[in-house]
Scaffold this active site. Structure first.
Site, short mmCIF file in Angstrom:
data_model
loop_
_atom_site.label_atom_id
_atom_site.label_comp_id
_atom_site.label_asym_id
_atom_site.label_seq_id
_atom_site.Cartn_x
_atom_site.Cartn_y
_atom_site.Cartn_z
N ASP A 51 7.65 -7.61 20.95
CA ASP A 51 7.76 -7.78 19.00
C ASP A 51 6.50 -8.16 19.11
O ASP A 51 5.78 -8.60 19.97
CB ASP A 51 8.05 -8.85 19.07
CG ASP A 51 8.21 -10.20 19.67
OD1 ASP A 51 7.95 -10.61 20.47
OD2 ASP A 51 8.11 -11.62 19.07
N ASP B 193 -1.95 -7.29 22.05
CA ASP B 193 -0.84 -8.47 21.84
C ASP B 193 0.24 -7.81 21.66
O ASP B 193 0.42 -7.88 20.63
CB ASP B 193 -1.40 -9.63 21.11
CG ASP B 193 -0.14 -10.99 20.95
OD1 ASP B 193 0.35 -10.81 22.31
OD2 ASP B 193 -0.33 -11.28 19.94
N GLU C 195 9.30 -13.94 20.71
CA GLU C 195 7.92 -14.38 21.37
C GLU C 195 7.13 -14.85 19.56
O GLU C 195 6.44 -15.79 19.52
CB GLU C 195 6.40 -14.06 22.27
CG GLU C 195 5.77 -14.93 23.32
CD GLU C 195 4.58 -15.35 22.34
OE1 GLU C 195 4.15 -16.22 22.49
OE2 GLU C 195 4.17 -14.22 21.45
N GLU C 196 6.85 -14.17 19.01
CA GLU C 196 5.68 -14.16 17.61
C GLU C 196 6.61 -15.02 16.61
O GLU C 196 6.30 -14.94 15.43
CB GLU C 196 5.25 -12.64 17.54
CG GLU C 196 4.55 -11.92 18.30
CD GLU C 196 3.29 -12.83 17.95
OE1 GLU C 196 2.75 -13.57 18.07
OE2 GLU C 196 2.71 -11.85 18.89
N GLU D 212 0.07 -12.02 28.33
CA GLU D 212 -0.35 -11.91 26.96
C GLU D 212 -2.52 -11.68 26.92
O GLU D 212 -2.54 -12.44 28.50
CB GLU D 212 -0.41 -13.63 26.95
CG GLU D 212 0.90 -14.52 26.85
CD GLU D 212 1.18 -13.87 25.02
OE1 GLU D 212 0.48 -12.81 24.40
OE2 GLU D 212 2.32 -14.34 24.63
N HIS E 129 -3.70 -9.95 15.92
CA HIS E 129 -2.88 -10.77 14.98
C HIS E 129 -3.89 -9.90 13.14
O HIS E 129 -3.83 -10.34 12.36
CB HIS E 129 -2.97 -11.81 15.13
CG HIS E 129 -1.65 -11.86 15.63
ND1 HIS E 129 -1.10 -13.50 15.34
CD2 HIS E 129 -0.81 -11.44 16.90
CE1 HIS E 129 -0.27 -13.37 16.32
NE2 HIS E 129 0.07 -12.99 17.03
ZN ZN Z 1 1.70 -12.33 22.58
#
Ligand code: ZN
Length: 393
Positions: free
Chosen positions: A75, A106, A140-141, A169, A358
């Site tokens: 995700d 990520d 996870e997010e 990660e 992000h």
């Molecule tokens: Zn991550």
């Protein structure tokens, strides 16, 4: 598509718009690729009231231990304003030596590297003195309720055990190889309310203003030294994040004032000991100033540290061999799914550079994709103690 090429795998994954909690085709793609590499693949969906259902995947090659697991998530966070991207966020375009796209660093890029590394090792060797597995979540997010934590319970109930885990990660700061994470701080949040009595500002004798009392407590806790850190961790740190009242006018003394603070604590503390320490402090201070308080806590992660051993050594050595860097063994940063896995087996975290995660134009260097694949290949071989001839890119 070349299922041994991590760049091809990463591109295919980025093209799946798996914005949390949606699967977006990413796990279906992984299932296909892993089945081609002869992994047994399980897709498991979890849900509970008040949450959205989330799909997860567990795949394993081999049926005896030790079981070396790679953990990660497909995700991704939303792309933000797509107009601001140099290339569409789910197009996986390559330009000037970089692969662009949401999740490139990520952490679809990391998953692609591990699959290519595992596939190459199995292709060269045929089998391993143990098993390789992948534990991939789609949560996870998001709230992380229907992901790794529940997957670990599922593994336990299916008599699957993990002996070591690499979380992919993005851990590196400036260049690939600079940072391996071997632990994480714990996180505890406190919600404190000072109860007063509402009244007219012109008649304070009939009211009890909670704000000055809250400020006194805030000043006291903001300046506390919880500890001085240790060989593996920085000092624990407390930050006040919210101070508020529901009052919006100038002529009313409010009845309540609220404060939220969060502590990132090291392994000098357990969740209970840090909570007790802060509760004692707040109650003692409020008694001194005659404040009536309510105090509650919530915790999302305990501090942990992976002790030196075969997994940490294999990771450190693999990074050194491929990148030439001696990585810092770090415990900094926020929490990750490693907080759940550490209860089952030793866990290390190593992956791409995290500078653009992000962000608009999230990207990863093509060269780093090949080098990370090589690092993972070395970790697998060092962990299993093989003497395979390794391809260094
Ligand atoms: Zn991550």
């Amino acid at each position: 598509m070349n299922i041994y090429d991590p760049v091809h795998i990463a591109q295919a994954l980025i093209r799946c718009p798996s914005i949390t909690p949606f699967e977006g085709g990413a796990l279906t793609f992984l299932e296909e690729v892993l089945k081609q590499h002869k992994f047994d693949v399980n897709r498991i969906t979890f849900g509970e009231q008040g949450t959205q259902k989330v799909e997860n995947l567990y795949a394993r090659f081999g049926n005896h231990g030790p079981n070396l697991c790679f953990a990660g998530h497909t995700d991704v966070v939303p792309p933000g304003n797509e107009q601001n991207w140099s290339y569409p966020p789910f197009a996986a375009e390559i330009n000037n030596g970089y692969l662009y796209g949401r999740g490139a660093a990520d952490m679809k890029g990391g998953i692609a590297c591990f699959i290519a590394a595992a596939a190459r090792t199995l292709n060269a060797k045929g089998k391993l003195p143990g098993s390789i597995s992948l534990l991939i979540t789609g949560d996870e997010e998001g709230p992380a309720i229907n992901g790794t934590a529940k997957m670990l319970d599922w593994l336990h109930s299916h008599e699957e055990s993990l002996d070591g885990c690499i979380v992919g990660e993005p851990t590196c700061a400036n260049h690939l190889g600079d940072t391996v994470k071997i632990g994480r701080r714990g996180s505890l949040t406190a919600y404190l309310t000072v109860l007063g009595a509402q009244g007219h500002v012109a008649y304070p004798q009939y009211a009890d203003n909670p704000i000055p009392k809250l400020m006194r407590i805030a000043d006291r806790i903001a300046n506390i030294e919880l500890d001085t850190g240790n060989d593996s961790f920085e000092p624990s740190n407390l930050e006040i994040t919210v101070i508020s009242t529901s009052n919006k006018v100038s002529n009313v003394i409010p009845s309540e004032a609220e404060m939220t603070f969060n502590v990132r604590y090291n392994n000098n503390w357990s969740r209970n000991s840090i909570e007790n320490c802060l509760a004692d402090l707040c109650h003692k201070e409020s008694e001194e100033i005659g404040a009536n308080i309510n105090l509650t806590f919530s915790s999302t992660a305990e501090a942990f540290l992976t002790k030196p051993g075969s997994l940490v050594n294999a990771t450190k050595d693999a990074v050194k061999q491929v990148t030439g860097c001696v990585p810092e063994l770090s415990t900094s940063g926020g929490t990750s799914d490693a907080r759940f896995i550490q209860a089952c087996c030793p866990v290390v975290e190593f992956g791409h550079i995290n500078k653009t995660i992000h962000q608009i134009d999230e990207r990863v260097a093509i060269n780093d994709i090949y080098r990370l694949t090589s690092v993972y290949e070395h970790i697998i071989n060092l962990y299993f103690g093989n003497k395979l001839r390794l391809n260094v890119y």
